[in-house]
Design an enzyme around this catalytic site. Structure first.
Site, mmCIF file in Angstrom:
data_model
loop_
_atom_site.group_PDB
_atom_site.id
_atom_site.type_symbol
_atom_site.label_atom_id
_atom_site.label_comp_id
_atom_site.label_asym_id
_atom_site.label_seq_id
_atom_site.Cartn_x
_atom_site.Cartn_y
_atom_site.Cartn_z
ATOM 1 N N ARG A 115 -8.134 -1.716 30.578
ATOM 2 C CA ARG A 115 -7.851 -0.565 29.744
ATOM 3 C C ARG A 115 -6.341 -0.006 30.121
ATOM 4 O O ARG A 115 -5.691 0.633 29.073
ATOM 5 C CB ARG A 115 -8.749 0.574 30.239
ATOM 6 C CG ARG A 115 -8.875 1.823 29.173
ATOM 7 C CD ARG A 115 -10.216 2.486 29.371
ATOM 8 N NE ARG A 115 -10.800 2.623 30.747
ATOM 9 C CZ ARG A 115 -10.511 3.160 31.987
ATOM 10 N NH1 ARG A 115 -9.377 3.973 31.837
ATOM 11 N NH2 ARG A 115 -11.096 3.232 32.897
ATOM 12 N N TYR A 162 -6.191 8.760 3.560
ATOM 13 C CA TYR A 162 -7.352 7.981 3.552
ATOM 14 C C TYR A 162 -8.289 9.215 4.080
ATOM 15 O O TYR A 162 -8.214 10.006 4.958
ATOM 16 C CB TYR A 162 -7.288 6.906 4.849
ATOM 17 C CG TYR A 162 -8.520 6.801 5.158
ATOM 18 C CD1 TYR A 162 -9.684 6.041 4.263
ATOM 19 C CD2 TYR A 162 -8.975 6.623 6.555
ATOM 20 C CE1 TYR A 162 -10.876 5.829 4.820
ATOM 21 C CE2 TYR A 162 -10.339 6.285 7.122
ATOM 22 C CZ TYR A 162 -11.288 5.719 6.188
ATOM 23 O OH TYR A 162 -12.503 5.410 6.882
ATOM 24 N N ASP A 174 1.804 6.158 7.443
ATOM 25 C CA ASP A 174 0.595 4.943 7.400
ATOM 26 C C ASP A 174 1.143 4.128 6.456
ATOM 27 O O ASP A 174 1.126 4.283 5.201
ATOM 28 C CB ASP A 174 -0.489 5.484 7.078
ATOM 29 C CG ASP A 174 -1.873 4.871 7.022
ATOM 30 O OD1 ASP A 174 -1.715 3.644 6.813
ATOM 31 O OD2 ASP A 174 -2.921 5.367 7.520
ATOM 32 N N LYS A 194 -7.248 -4.066 8.027
ATOM 33 C CA LYS A 194 -6.791 -4.170 6.400
ATOM 34 C C LYS A 194 -6.008 -5.456 6.405
ATOM 35 O O LYS A 194 -6.360 -6.833 6.702
ATOM 36 C CB LYS A 194 -6.355 -3.093 5.830
ATOM 37 C CG LYS A 194 -7.184 -1.620 6.233
ATOM 38 C CD LYS A 194 -8.503 -1.923 5.675
ATOM 39 C CE LYS A 194 -9.266 -0.625 5.887
ATOM 40 N NZ LYS A 194 -9.141 0.266 7.038
#
Ligand SMILES: Cc1ncc(COP(=O)(O)O)c(C=O)c1O
Length: 392
Positions: free
Chosen positions: A82, A136, A201, A226
């Site tokens: 992590r 989005y 973005d 994407k």
């Protein structure tokens, strides 16, 4: 093992060795892999370790203390998955090079990346966000619902400066925006932000078409799901930024756990190597399809960015649900940026969670369809669209 590179190399995968700048296409296939030949490797290894052995707990304590101070990658062997992972670090290094930033921090998804940015800003007491629609749908929802304790002021680009407050921690924009493909002058927007960091973005444009950091954005976010992945088979997110911000984001990632899986890191690094070729090829096809749609009497409006790209939005005269139901080669599915072409109805799917009135005011009409153009032959795609558009 992959991790050997990060232990022995004084300028590990994240480091920017001093050498002549390389073109984007070259970085796309070499960044994050610079040490491989020295290790006698060609493909990047995948390090699936969740933990790492250490017989020296004092040294491990010092590494954890150092990480807690500024979030910098601890020197020496990794401590725990992590905190950081060598395979994921390769993807981060490569993406930072492509976006032209000092660092990048990867997350389990684009939404995990955005959440980490919001939490990092809120942790400094700056809970107010200024944002420009459309975004989005889920990004809009996260801000509007205040799910992370932030407060949002929605404005247009001209209103950004007036919307800033002493507790504003972030300005958030997309360009081209999802789903209308509205474009912003990012340099002017960055200027309007003053000292408040601008997050752009860049999921739709990718660094192949636009590098927001060069235009003044301090944070560049991707849904790596994407174009960066590019094959519709990996979820991920990433924020490209300077090392100081990156340290804050790594600390949030460590504390909240939205890490990218090493296998996903591997796939995303692999995806980057073909990113320029994929984006340019799909963009050429999209430009041609946008041209044919614009000339078609069954189509009322077409949105195609001046910047180019592989996304098209359009409104047909026919019922959009009927159009979606008639495609055969194109896949009717949400998401974008894959090698195959996808179509979806934003008002029903990607932007369903946005209030109807807000959605419409942002230009997301009930007729709007969003097409993510892939790598198929342009005439085959046109034949499918031609059938889907129905008869006048
Ligand atoms: C522009 C944009 N940003 C962020 C996201 C969220 O990314 P993810 O689905 O990887 O969480 C998406 C997803 O569609 C998106 O289109």
């Amino acid at each position: 093992m992959d991790s050997a590179s990060t232990y022995d190399d004084p300028a590990p995968v994240r480091g920017h060795a001093s050498r002549a700048p390389r073109a984007l296409a070259t970085e796309a296939v070499h960044a994050g892999r610079d040490d491989l030949a020295r290790q006698g490797l060609h493909a990047p290894p995948i390090d699936l370790s969740t933990t790492y052995p250490s017989y020296d707990s004092r040294a491990e304590a010092a590494r954890i203390d150092a990480f807690a101070t500024d979030g910098a990658d601890p020197a020496g062997p990794p401590v725990y998955g992590r905190l950081g992972n060598p395979t994921v670090a390769r993807f981060e290094t490569a993406l930072a090079r492509l976006e032209g930033t000092g660092s990048a921090v990867a997350f389990a998804s684009g939404m995990a990346a955005l959440s980490a940015v919001l939490l990092a800003r809120a942790a400094t007491g700056l809970r107010h966000v200024v944002a420009v629609r459309p975004l989005y749908g889920c990004s809009d929802h996260l801000l509007t619902a205040g799910l992370l304790g932030t407060e949002v002021t929605w404005t247009d680009p001209a209103g950004i400066t007036d919307a800033l407050r002493p507790d504003t921690g972030l300005v958030l924009v997309e360009s081209p925006a999802n789903p209308t493909l509205a474009e912003l002058d990012l340099r002017a927007v960055a200027h309007a932000c003053g000292t408040v960091p601008l997050l752009a973005d860049n999921t739709f444009a990718t660094p192949v078409l636009q590098r927001p950091a060069e235009l003044g954005a301090r944070l560049v976010l991707h849904s790596a799901t994407k174009y960066l992945g590019g094959h519709g088979d990996v979820l991920g997110g990433v924020v490209a930024c300077n090392e100081e911000f990156a340290g804050q984001l790594r600390k949030i990632r460590f504390a909240t756990g939205g890490v990218l899986h090493p296998l996903a890191g591997y796939l995303l690094l692999r995806g980057l190597s073909t990113l320029p070729v994929r984006v340019r090829a799909a963009s050429a096809t999209a430009a041609e399809l946008a041209h044919r749609l614009t000339a078609d009497p069954r189509v009322a409006r077409v949105h195609y960015p001046r910047l180019g790209g592989a996304m098209i939005a359009f409104e047909a005269y026919d019922d959009p649900h009927e159009v979606v139901s008639r495609v055969r080669l194109i896949t009717p599915a949400v998401s974008l940026g894959s090698v195959d072409t996808l179509i979806q109805h934003p008002a029903s799917i990607s932007h369903r969670v946005v209030d109807e009135g807000d959605r419409r005011r942002a230009g997301v009409s009930d007729r709007l369809l969003r097409l993510s153009v892939g790598l198929e032959d342009v005439d085959d795609l046109w034949a499918d669209l031609d059938r889907a558009l129905g008869v006048l």
